[in-house]
Design a protein around this motif. Structure first.
Motif, PDB file in Angstrom:
ATOM      1  N   ALA A  65      66.695  30.129  72.336  1.00 26.96           N
ATOM      2  CA  ALA A  65      65.828  31.308  72.290  1.00 26.96           C
ATOM      3  C   ALA A  65      64.608  31.036  71.410  1.00 26.96           C
ATOM      4  O   ALA A  65      63.510  31.508  71.709  1.00 26.96           O
ATOM      5  N   LYS A 109      63.057  29.626  81.310  1.00 28.09           N
ATOM      6  CA  LYS A 109      64.344  29.758  82.001  1.00 28.09           C
ATOM      7  C   LYS A 109      65.364  28.725  81.550  1.00 28.09           C
ATOM      8  O   LYS A 109      65.010  27.594  81.218  1.00 28.09           O
ATOM      9  N   LEU A 124      75.650  33.616  77.777  1.00 28.81           N
ATOM     10  CA  LEU A 124      74.218  33.866  77.983  1.00 28.81           C
ATOM     11  C   LEU A 124      73.955  35.353  78.215  1.00 28.81           C
ATOM     12  O   LEU A 124      73.003  35.913  77.663  1.00 28.81           O
ATOM     13  N   PHE A 129      68.290  36.837  76.401  1.00 27.51           N
ATOM     14  CA  PHE A 129      68.350  36.263  77.741  1.00 27.51           C
ATOM     15  C   PHE A 129      68.816  37.302  78.739  1.00 27.51           C
ATOM     16  O   PHE A 129      69.677  38.123  78.425  1.00 27.51           O
ATOM     17  N   PHE A 161      68.911  32.141  83.787  1.00 32.65           N
ATOM     18  CA  PHE A 161      68.620  33.172  82.797  1.00 32.65           C
ATOM     19  C   PHE A 161      67.196  33.000  82.299  1.00 32.65           C
ATOM     20  O   PHE A 161      66.700  31.883  82.164  1.00 32.65           O
ATOM     21  N   ARG A 213      64.278  33.955  79.309  1.00 28.15           N
ATOM     22  CA  ARG A 213      64.055  34.360  77.910  1.00 28.15           C
ATOM     23  C   ARG A 213      63.220  35.636  77.932  1.00 28.15           C
ATOM     24  O   ARG A 213      62.185  35.708  78.585  1.00 28.15           O
TER      25      ARG A 213
END
Length: 105
Positions: free
Chosen positions: A18, A26, A44, A50, A89, A91
């Motif tokens: 992060a 991603k 996650l 995320f 996922f 950020r």
């Protein structure tokens, strides 16, 4: 469980990811191990920085199709007709650092 701390997805490393990922960056996960997939996606998804991409956005991402056979292990799983799971996922902005305009009323 002793090896969980060595996985590339754990609470400590998620904080690092992060920190280094810009907002909108991603994380792509792909594996042929169902338990590992559940582990990665649950950790996650639980992290406040995320968010998981929806199916439509994941399927339209040009990187995703390349992930499944980009390694020798992935190619072997494909040859053996094994299952693979993928999740992406993104950020998101840190909700605790919302900016104010500095004006007072």
């Amino acid at each position: 469980k002793a090896k969980h701390k060595w996985r590339i997805i754990n609470e400590t490393l998620l904080a690092e990811y992060a920190y280094v990922l810009r907002e909108g960056g991603k994380i792509y996960t792909v594996t042929d191990v169902a338990d590992l997939f559940e582990w990665m996606t649950s950790h996650l998804a639980a992290h406040p920085l995320f968010e998981r991409l929806g199916d439509a956005e994941t399927e339209s991402d040009p990187v995703v199709e390349k992930l499944f056979d980009s390694t020798e292990e992935g190619q072997k799983v494909t040859r053996n007709e094994g299952d693979k799971w993928c999740a992406v996922f993104r950020r998101v902005p840190d909700p605790s650092s919302s900016k104010t305009d500095g004006s007072s009323s």
